[in-house]
Design a protein around this motif. Sequence first.
Motif, PDB file in Angstrom:
ATOM      1  N   HIS A 117       5.487  -7.409   7.638  1.00 56.19           N
ATOM      2  CA  HIS A 117       5.392  -5.939   7.413  1.00 56.19           C
ATOM      3  C   HIS A 117       4.209  -5.355   8.041  1.00 56.19           C
ATOM      4  N   MET A 118       4.313  -3.948   8.674  1.00 57.05           N
ATOM      5  CA  MET A 118       3.235  -3.415   9.205  1.00 57.05           C
ATOM      6  C   MET A 118       2.114  -3.326   8.229  1.00 57.05           C
ATOM      7  N   ASP A 119       2.230  -3.155   6.967  1.00 58.36           N
ATOM      8  CA  ASP A 119       1.172  -3.183   5.811  1.00 58.36           C
ATOM      9  C   ASP A 119       0.303  -4.144   6.086  1.00 58.36           C
ATOM     10  N   ALA A 120       1.071  -5.318   6.164  1.00 60.45           N
ATOM     11  CA  ALA A 120       0.214  -6.773   6.339  1.00 60.45           C
ATOM     12  C   ALA A 120      -0.547  -6.820   7.419  1.00 60.45           C
ATOM     13  N   LEU A 121      -0.178  -6.282   8.515  1.00 59.89           N
ATOM     14  CA  LEU A 121      -0.760  -6.211   9.834  1.00 59.89           C
ATOM     15  C   LEU A 121      -2.167  -5.290   9.643  1.00 59.89           C
ATOM     16  N   ILE A 122      -2.001  -4.268   9.128  1.00 57.99           N
ATOM     17  CA  ILE A 122      -3.033  -3.197   9.012  1.00 57.99           C
ATOM     18  C   ILE A 122      -4.244  -3.781   7.916  1.00 57.99           C
ATOM     19  N   ARG A 182     -14.861   3.006   2.089  1.00 62.02           N
ATOM     20  CA  ARG A 182     -14.177   2.806   0.640  1.00 62.02           C
ATOM     21  C   ARG A 182     -13.451   4.004   0.565  1.00 62.02           C
ATOM     22  N   SER A 183     -14.002   5.452   0.737  1.00 68.50           N
ATOM     23  CA  SER A 183     -13.422   6.497   0.519  1.00 68.50           C
ATOM     24  C   SER A 183     -12.011   6.509   1.337  1.00 68.50           C
ATOM     25  N   VAL A 184     -11.857   6.101   2.354  1.00 69.84           N
ATOM     26  CA  VAL A 184     -10.687   5.744   3.242  1.00 69.84           C
ATOM     27  C   VAL A 184      -9.814   4.911   2.634  1.00 69.84           C
ATOM     28  N   ILE A 185     -10.112   3.748   2.372  1.00 66.94           N
ATOM     29  CA  ILE A 185      -9.321   2.651   1.523  1.00 66.94           C
ATOM     30  C   ILE A 185      -8.766   3.278   0.364  1.00 66.94           C
ATOM     31  N   GLY A 193       4.064  -5.107  -2.919  1.00 72.88           N
ATOM     32  CA  GLY A 193       3.736  -6.473  -2.605  1.00 72.88           C
ATOM     33  C   GLY A 193       2.295  -6.721  -1.751  1.00 72.88           C
ATOM     34  N   HIS A 194       2.018  -5.453  -1.385  1.00 71.01           N
ATOM     35  CA  HIS A 194       0.602  -5.562  -0.552  1.00 71.01           C
ATOM     36  C   HIS A 194      -0.513  -5.075  -1.382  1.00 71.01           C
ATOM     37  N   ASP A 195      -0.451  -4.663  -2.633  1.00 76.44           N
ATOM     38  CA  ASP A 195      -1.380  -4.215  -3.562  1.00 76.44           C
ATOM     39  C   ASP A 195      -2.450  -5.313  -3.876  1.00 76.44           C
ATOM     40  N   PRO A 196      -2.022  -6.324  -3.848  1.00 76.78           N
ATOM     41  CA  PRO A 196      -3.080  -7.539  -4.406  1.00 76.78           C
ATOM     42  C   PRO A 196      -4.408  -7.608  -2.987  1.00 76.78           C
ATOM     43  N   GLN A 197      -3.689  -7.654  -1.838  1.00 73.61           N
ATOM     44  CA  GLN A 197      -4.659  -7.658  -0.710  1.00 73.61           C
ATOM     45  C   GLN A 197      -5.428  -6.511  -0.450  1.00 73.61           C
TER      46      GLN A 197
END
Length: 298
Positions: A117-122, A182-185, A193-197
């Motif tokens: 998934h693209m989110d995983a790469l980001i 941190r403000s951006v993140i 499924g990507h929330d833990p990362q």
Amino acid sequence: MNSEQYTATIREKRYQDFTWIDIQNPSNEEAQGIAATHGLNPILVKDSLQAGHLPKMEQMEDGYFMILRACTQEVDKPTSINDFSNKIAFFVTKGRLITIHRAEYAFLDSNLPDMGHMDALILYIIDKMVDSFQEPLENLSSKIDDIENLIFTKKGDNLTLEQLYFFKAKARIGKKLTVLIRSVIDALKVGEGHDPQLQDIKDSLTAQYLLYDEAVEDTNGLLASYLSVTAQKSNDVMKVLTIFSAFFLPLTFVAGIYGMNFDVMPELRWQNGYFYTLGFMILICLIVFLWFKRKRFL
């Protein structure tokens, strides 16, 4: 294209559900062509190449634009975020990720793991960018501890106020970058499924912020201690000079009196006048010494 412009390195990698295009070090003309080819906002592309641009996020019609910074080098005398960090710009749209950057990053050149998934790469790239600050932060903390030891063991004769200032500058800039990243993140949204990362990245940023904040406080304390120790050394020197002056001023006074060339000076004809004068000087020194001991100046 003039000699100050560069030839971009463009890598394209296709995954099952998205395409990643990585563009390194494009010239201004190439950047305009990239914006036209991929339908990107020219202003945002310009932001992605602007030196010193701070981390930020902007929403686009079909996605979002994000700038983050990673540590790429360590310098002894940093004055700005450009001295030890460089940025990566992310253009995220449906089915496509475009990254643009000037500096070369090892974690982008290496063989990346398969991303479903693209989110995983980001998140993978962001995690590597955040981790890039960890080693410099540990080095800074170690150097601060060493300097503290030198100051309080009085072995820091070669230590200068300038060195302490630049250690403080490193800590201050790192803390500022951590807050901005941190403000951006915090504004970043990822799929299920990507929330833990994502949370793991936030935890790393929080830990780094606390360490940078501690480093800022430590350097402030070191500056105050250094100035205090330096002032104490100056006081010690003045104390020694004052003690010597207290001993030699009365002796100089006596020597000055008997150094005068008047004809009528009865002591000049004393057979033991020289020894009487020496004894009187020794008595003065003894009285001064005992007075200093009584007042605990010695």
